[in-house]
Every structure is written in structure tokens, then in C-alpha cells.
Design a protein around this motif. Structure first.
Motif, mmCIF file in Angstrom:
data_model
loop_
_atom_site.group_PDB
_atom_site.id
_atom_site.type_symbol
_atom_site.label_atom_id
_atom_site.label_comp_id
_atom_site.label_asym_id
_atom_site.label_seq_id
_atom_site.Cartn_x
_atom_site.Cartn_y
_atom_site.Cartn_z
ATOM 1 N N GLU A 82 17.402 -26.215 -27.037
ATOM 2 C CA GLU A 82 16.190 -25.662 -27.638
ATOM 3 C C GLU A 82 15.131 -26.741 -27.794
ATOM 4 O O GLU A 82 15.444 -27.896 -28.066
ATOM 5 C CB GLU A 82 16.491 -25.090 -29.023
ATOM 6 N N GLU A 119 14.741 -8.857 -26.748
ATOM 7 C CA GLU A 119 14.489 -10.007 -27.597
ATOM 8 C C GLU A 119 14.818 -9.679 -29.055
ATOM 9 O O GLU A 119 14.211 -8.799 -29.647
ATOM 10 C CB GLU A 119 13.014 -10.426 -27.505
ATOM 11 N N GLY A 130 12.163 -17.851 -27.335
ATOM 12 C CA GLY A 130 13.337 -17.561 -26.529
ATOM 13 C C GLY A 130 13.084 -17.620 -25.041
ATOM 14 O O GLY A 130 13.977 -17.367 -24.240
ATOM 15 N N VAL A 165 15.514 -13.114 -34.185
ATOM 16 C CA VAL A 165 15.979 -14.490 -34.312
ATOM 17 C C VAL A 165 16.545 -14.930 -32.965
ATOM 18 O O VAL A 165 17.370 -14.237 -32.385
ATOM 19 C CB VAL A 165 17.064 -14.598 -35.407
ATOM 20 N N ILE A 166 16.092 -16.063 -32.468
ATOM 21 C CA ILE A 166 16.576 -16.591 -31.193
ATOM 22 C C ILE A 166 17.922 -17.270 -31.451
ATOM 23 O O ILE A 166 18.024 -18.172 -32.278
ATOM 24 C CB ILE A 166 15.570 -17.591 -30.589
ATOM 25 N N ASP A 167 18.941 -16.829 -30.751
ATOM 26 C CA ASP A 167 20.294 -17.341 -30.957
ATOM 27 C C ASP A 167 20.814 -17.949 -29.659
ATOM 28 O O ASP A 167 20.943 -17.252 -28.650
ATOM 29 C CB ASP A 167 21.203 -16.196 -31.417
ATOM 30 N N ARG A 168 21.105 -19.249 -29.687
ATOM 31 C CA ARG A 168 21.615 -19.925 -28.492
ATOM 32 C C ARG A 168 22.932 -19.327 -28.026
ATOM 33 O O ARG A 168 23.206 -19.277 -26.832
ATOM 34 C CB ARG A 168 21.813 -21.412 -28.763
ATOM 35 N N GLU A 169 23.773 -18.891 -28.946
ATOM 36 C CA GLU A 169 25.065 -18.307 -28.575
ATOM 37 C C GLU A 169 24.877 -17.015 -27.784
ATOM 38 O O GLU A 169 25.585 -16.771 -26.809
ATOM 39 C CB GLU A 169 25.919 -18.043 -29.815
ATOM 40 N N LEU A 170 23.927 -16.195 -28.194
ATOM 41 C CA LEU A 170 23.657 -14.946 -27.463
ATOM 42 C C LEU A 170 23.085 -15.236 -26.077
ATOM 43 O O LEU A 170 23.467 -14.590 -25.096
ATOM 44 C CB LEU A 170 22.693 -14.057 -28.238
ATOM 45 N N LYS A 216 12.587 -22.376 -28.935
ATOM 46 C CA LYS A 216 13.331 -21.820 -30.062
ATOM 47 C C LYS A 216 12.548 -20.771 -30.850
ATOM 48 O O LYS A 216 13.126 -20.026 -31.621
ATOM 49 C CB LYS A 216 13.826 -22.917 -30.989
#
Length: 96
Positions: free
Chosen positions: A95, A58, A19, A61-66, A16
Motif C-alpha cells: 500500500e 469496491e 484501492g 474500507v480497502i483491505d489488502r487481504e481481500l 490505500k
């Protein structure tokens, strides 16, 4: 739709903070191909997912949806080009 095209589930675990992919991707398929006879195909799908994730830029912010959207798009594109089919693709991004 599931009866006609099938379903592919792609599960992977990402860090998380960075990424980066920690585990996976693991592929499960129902109604699309017979899994025991498709090891080579599933390896190609995994490689398509890895390539798509490596090619994305990258964000801060790491976004699970993306990440899920990238995975879904890569799998759909690969399967559509190879088999001219459009199974339902469900990405599961965890994550750690």
C-alpha cells in the motif's frame, strides 16, 4: 507441492485510500514455466489479475487481504483452465 506444481508470486502496489492499482502486477514464477520463454503467458496472467481487480466491488474500507484473495483466485483460475495445474500462488499487496 512446490516440486510438483511450482510457485507463482504476484506483486502489486495499491493506493490505500482508493484501492486502485498504482504499480504492477509483476509476476515471478519458479518451477512452473521457464520465464524467458513465457512473456506472452505472463502478460495474460497480468491481464487476468487486472480484469479481476476491476470487476470486484469496491468496499468502503480497502483491505489488502481481500485484494490478495482476488489476485490469488484469478491467477489460480487462469492457470488451472489453461494448463490444468495448480501452483502455489502468493500475492504480495503493498500500500502507498
Amino acid at each position: 507441492l512446490l516440486a510438483e506444481a511450482g510457485m507463482v508470486v504476484v506483486a502489486l502496489t495499491v493506493d490505500k485510500t482508493t484501492g486502485s492499482v498504482v504499480a504492477g502486477p509483476e509476476i515471478a514464477s519458479r518451477g512452473f514455466v521457464y520465464m524467458k520463454e513465457s512473456d506472452g503467458l505472463m502478460d495474460e496472467v497480468k491481464q487476468a489479475v487486472r480484469t479481476a481487480l476491476a470487476a470486484r466491488q469496491e468496499p468502503e474500507v480497502i483491505d489488502r487481504e481481500l485484494i490478495g484473495a482476488v489476485v490469488r483466485s484469478a491467477v489460480r483460475r487462469f492457470i488451472n483452465q489453461r494448463f490444468d495445474r495448480k501452483p502455489v500462488v502468493i500475492p504480495l499487496v503493498l500500500e502507498v
